[in-house]
Design an enzyme around this catalytic site. Sequence first.
Site, PDB file in Angstrom:
ATOM      1  N   HIS A 153      10.497 -24.001   7.882  1.00  0.00           N
ATOM      2  CA  HIS A 153       9.203 -24.455   9.096  1.00  0.00           C
ATOM      3  C   HIS A 153       8.077 -24.574   8.463  1.00  0.00           C
ATOM      4  CE1 HIS A 153      11.918 -25.690  13.073  1.00  0.00           C
ATOM      5  NE2 HIS A 153      12.921 -25.681  11.810  1.00  0.00           N
ATOM      6  N   ASP A 203       1.080  -1.387  -0.382  1.00  0.00           N
ATOM      7  CA  ASP A 203       0.202  -0.219   0.473  1.00  0.00           C
ATOM      8  C   ASP A 203       0.939   0.930   0.528  1.00  0.00           C
ATOM      9  OD1 ASP A 203       1.447   0.270   2.651  1.00  0.00           O
ATOM     10  OD2 ASP A 203      -1.096  -0.040   3.276  1.00  0.00           O
ATOM     11  N   THR A 230       3.158  -0.990   8.838  1.00  0.00           N
ATOM     12  CA  THR A 230       3.248  -2.343  10.015  1.00  0.00           C
ATOM     13  C   THR A 230       3.469  -4.078   9.164  1.00  0.00           C
ATOM     14  OG1 THR A 230       1.255  -2.739  10.499  1.00  0.00           O
ATOM     15  CG2 THR A 230       2.291  -1.178  11.391  1.00  0.00           C
ATOM     16  N   GLY A 231       2.958  -4.290   8.165  1.00  0.00           N
ATOM     17  CA  GLY A 231       3.295  -5.634   7.800  1.00  0.00           C
ATOM     18  C   GLY A 231       1.886  -6.230   7.996  1.00  0.00           C
ATOM     19  N   HIS A 283       7.782 -31.080   9.546  1.00  0.00           N
ATOM     20  CA  HIS A 283       6.929 -30.019   9.264  1.00  0.00           C
ATOM     21  C   HIS A 283       5.983 -29.880   8.258  1.00  0.00           C
ATOM     22  CE1 HIS A 283       9.735 -28.069  11.208  1.00  0.00           C
ATOM     23  NE2 HIS A 283      10.970 -28.511  10.460  1.00  0.00           N
ATOM     24  N   ARG A 342       7.735   1.269   8.494  1.00  0.00           N
ATOM     25  CA  ARG A 342       7.431   1.713   9.052  1.00  0.00           C
ATOM     26  C   ARG A 342       8.750   0.688  10.936  1.00  0.00           C
ATOM     27  NH1 ARG A 342       1.060   3.321   9.037  1.00  0.00           N
ATOM     28  NH2 ARG A 342       1.634   4.334   7.504  1.00  0.00           N
ATOM     29  N   CYS A 363       3.299  -3.114   4.119  1.00  0.00           N
ATOM     30  CA  CYS A 363       2.883  -2.122   4.297  1.00  0.00           C
ATOM     31  C   CYS A 363       2.770  -1.440   5.971  1.00  0.00           C
ATOM     32  CB  CYS A 363       0.984  -2.246   4.657  1.00  0.00           C
ATOM     33  SG  CYS A 363       0.687  -3.131   6.237  1.00  0.00           S
TER      34      CYS A 363
HETATM   35  C1  RB5 Z   1      -1.748   2.809   6.351  1.00  0.00           C
HETATM   36  O1  RB5 Z   1      -1.480   3.539   7.104  1.00  0.00           O
HETATM   37  C2  RB5 Z   1      -1.608   1.141   7.518  1.00  0.00           C
HETATM   38  O2  RB5 Z   1      -2.769   1.432   8.220  1.00  0.00           O
HETATM   39  C3  RB5 Z   1      -0.372   0.303   7.006  1.00  0.00           C
HETATM   40  O3  RB5 Z   1       0.148   0.950   6.122  1.00  0.00           O
HETATM   41  C4  RB5 Z   1      -0.758  -0.993   7.532  1.00  0.00           C
HETATM   42  O4  RB5 Z   1      -0.139  -0.554   8.722  1.00  0.00           O
HETATM   43  C5  RB5 Z   1      -1.903  -2.259   7.926  1.00  0.00           C
HETATM   44  O5  RB5 Z   1      -1.960  -2.833   8.568  1.00  0.00           O
END
Ligand code: RB5
Length: 149
Positions: free
Chosen positions: A98, A8, A67-68, A133, A109, A65
């Site tokens: 595994h 994203d 946080t992923g 596994h 981030r 994204c």
């Molecule tokens: C976008 O602002 C943020 O929510 C997205 O990139 C992600 O971190 C969501 O899990």
Amino acid sequence: MKIALGSDHGGLRLKKEIIKHLEKKGIEFKDFGTYSEDSCDYPDFAEKVAVEVAAKNFEFGILVCGTGIGISIAANKVPGIRAALCSDTFSAHATREHNDANILALGERIVGPGLALDIVDAFLNAKFEGDRHTKRINKISEIEKKYKK
Ligand code: RB5
């Protein structure tokens, strides 16, 4: 090896670093978006990449994204997908060895670009160990089937 990429807006910059890295290594890839910094919804890109990986059109996916977390949760809704959110290299190779993870998720981030590229390499270079596994992976598939509507 062919990689499906997606992010994203929150993961766009790190995805661009990953693209440069894959190009340098001569690894084939396709970027399924997003392509701009405009705000967008991570499930849209998680789904595009997950469907391609589940169909075996690509060996692995890499999703980014902020946080992923969101993008990995969404990808894991597609049957056959085992998306692993990794912030360290040990988890990245262990999840291939595994869990036979087929998608790596990263948080722009959370990890800096240097570590993120090491995580990508650890993931792509590791091999599924099979053996005990396999039974566990099969149990994951059984859960998927059991709750399928
Ligand atoms: C976008 O602002 C943020 O929510 C997205 O990139 C992600 O971190 C969501 O899990």
